[in-house]
Design an enzyme around this catalytic site. Structure first.
Site, PDB file in Angstrom:
ATOM      1  N   ASP A  25       0.803  -1.226   0.000  1.00 37.32           N
ATOM      2  CA  ASP A  25       0.000   0.000   0.000  1.00 37.32           C
ATOM      3  C   ASP A  25       0.835   1.275   0.000  1.00 37.32           C
ATOM      4  O   ASP A  25       0.520   2.233  -0.697  1.00 37.32           O
ATOM      5  CB  ASP A  25      -0.921   0.030   1.225  1.00 37.32           C
ATOM      6  CG  ASP A  25      -2.122  -0.882   1.070  1.00 37.32           C
ATOM      7  OD1 ASP A  25      -2.478  -1.199  -0.074  1.00 37.32           O
ATOM      8  OD2 ASP A  25      -2.699  -1.268   2.100  1.00 37.32           O
ATOM      9  N   TYR A  70     -12.669  -1.442  -3.811  1.00 37.44           N
ATOM     10  CA  TYR A  70     -13.146  -0.199  -3.215  1.00 37.44           C
ATOM     11  C   TYR A  70     -14.278   0.383  -4.078  1.00 37.44           C
ATOM     12  O   TYR A  70     -14.376   0.129  -5.283  1.00 37.44           O
ATOM     13  CB  TYR A  70     -12.024   0.827  -3.134  1.00 37.44           C
ATOM     14  CG  TYR A  70     -11.074   0.666  -1.963  1.00 37.44           C
ATOM     15  CD1 TYR A  70     -10.992  -0.526  -1.244  1.00 37.44           C
ATOM     16  CD2 TYR A  70     -10.241   1.714  -1.585  1.00 37.44           C
ATOM     17  CE1 TYR A  70     -10.124  -0.652  -0.174  1.00 37.44           C
ATOM     18  CE2 TYR A  70      -9.364   1.600  -0.516  1.00 37.44           C
ATOM     19  CZ  TYR A  70      -9.310   0.407   0.187  1.00 37.44           C
ATOM     20  OH  TYR A  70      -8.455   0.290   1.246  1.00 37.44           O
TER      21      TYR A  70
END
EC number: 3.2.1.18
Length: 450
Positions: free
Chosen positions: A132, A383
């Site tokens: 990330d 997402y």
């Protein structure tokens, strides 16, 4: 003819040729001299050709202040707005490895923003991009619906967490980068650094991964600092022309806010967020332009997070069953009703659907009246988040609600060396729509993975 006569003859011919050449040169000189005399004595004689001068004036695009005072448009369903097919195209084209794409619109255009990994698909630098936070991640943007590539993308900020929005005059971008124990958010307005926000808890400062919200020239965003699996700290920031003018820390014990999806509605801001600690329903915060706020959880028994339990009895506080972990998502509030976007799977980031619960904002039952399929449960999603099209863009007298869905491919679920995603988006309409499945559709693995 004897040899002497030949020599005399050849010499005579050469002399004649030389005299003729000399006379031609003298004639040429006289011609040029006469022409010069004529131009000197007739200075006002028109030129033999017409000369035109073109004057160009640069006109700037008109600027407006996006008011954000309208209510959400009444809608009956969702029409597909864009699909970039970036993973499919990236098997042979120069396409960025990305995650966390989101869409934001000005009064003139909509753009897709995304966090790159400093690498292209099907290239050696795509190895390990499941991570990330790295110093190679940057926020970039491209026209909505286009695959993000080096040829159509604009650099915005160095960031592994980000947000962006347009106030009607310029783009505001928020890019967070740096170490986990001391990251800094860099604010830019019209591409110029205007302010910074330092991590106040020194524990992975992070923001929305979707658009901020602008009302009457002020833009608003929500940030989190602190643990991802217990009580953390949450702040709302009011930003004008790229500078923080006010902030407030939420008094929200037993709440967990991450990756909020925010939108303006009738001059106020509503944010629907991710509870990564202990809620399988989504927390919300709404506030006015003075940052006076209210907090709660969506009460519906139609749960919006993933993982989550099967639909049942909801709660206006956190529903703890299967409440740990989560995924970024969104909802749109209409009075006591709510449009809920969620994965079809209760345990993984796969499938996607939109559900209308006419009393789900305030009531705890699991009944609903509409469902629209977006992605089949057999295909990957990821997402999702909200964005708004202002009346200044659409010509409507209301705020058009829209959403995007990230379609994650690669690691950790597939046998590749990389992780990336494409995206689709939909906008609310009050006319005919259709449910279907619009998956990523890329055939994996790629050459680099074999």
């Amino acid at each position: 003819m004897n040899p002497n006569q030949k020599i005399i003859t050849i010499g005579s011919i050469c002399m004649v040729v030389g005299i003729i050449s000399l006379m031609l040169q003298i004639g040429n000189i006289i011609s040029v001299w006469v022409s010069h005399i004529i131009q000197t004595w007739h200075p006002n004689q028109p030129e033999p050709c017409n000369q035109s001068i073109n004057f160009y004036t640069e006109q700037a695009a008109a600027s407006v202040t996006l008011a954000g005072n309208s209510s959400l448009c009444p809608i009956s369903g969702w029409a597909i707005y864009s699909k970039d097919n970036s993973i499919r195209i990236g098997s042979k084209g120069d396409v960025f490895v990305i995650r966390e794409p989101f869409i934001s619109c000005s009064h003139l255009e909509c753009r897709t923003f995304f966090l790159t990994q400093g690498a292209l698909l099907n290239d050696k630098h795509s190895n390990g991009t499941v991570k990330d936070r790295s110093p190679y991640r940057t926020l970039m943007s491209c026209p909505v619906g286009e695959a993000p590539s080096p040829y159509n993308s604009r650099f915005e900020s160095v960031a592994w967490s980000a947000s962006a929005c347009h106030d009607g005059i310029s783009w505001l971008t928020i890019g967070i980068s740096g170490p986990d124990n001391g990251a800094v958010a860099v604010l830019k307005y019209n591409g110029i650094i205007t302010d910074t926000i330092k991590s106040w808890r020194n524990n992975i400062l992070r923001t929305q991964e979707s658009e901020c919200a602008c009302v009457n020239g002020s833009c608003f965003t929500v940030m989190t600092d602190g643990p991802s699996n217990e009580q953390a700290s949450y702040k709302i920031f009011k930003i004008e022309k790229g500078r923080v003018v006010k902030s407030v820390e939420l008094n929200a014990p037993n709440y967990h806010y991450e990756e909020c999806s925010c939108y303006p509605d009738a001059g106020e801001i509503t944010c629907v967020c991710r509870d990564n600690w202990h809620g399988s329903n989504r927390p919300w915060v709404s506030f006015n332009q003075n940052l006076e706020y209210q907090i709660g959880y969506i009460c519906s028994g139609v749960f919006g997070d993933s993982p989550r339990p099967n639909d049942g009895t909801g709660s206006c506080g956190p529903v703890s069953l299967n409440g740990a972990y989560g995924v970024k998502g969104f909802s749109f509030k209409y009075g006591n009703g709510v449009w809920i976007g969620r994965t079809k799977s209760t345990s993984s980031r796969s499938g996607f659907e939109m559900i209308w619960d006419p009393n789900g904002w305030t009531e705890t039952d699991s009944s609903f009246s509409l469902k629209q399929d977006i992605i089949a449960i057999t295909d990957w999603s990821g997402y999702s988040g909200s964005f708004i099209q202002h009346p200044e863009l659409t010509g409507l007298n209301c705020m058009r609600p829209c959403f995007w869905v990230e379609l994650i491919r690669g690691r950790p679920k597939e046998k590749t060396i990389w992780t990336s995603g494409s995206s689709i988006s939909f906008c609310g309409v009050n006319s005919d729509t259709v449910g279907w499945s619009w998956p990523d559709g890329a055939d994996l693995p790629f050459t680099i993975d074999k």
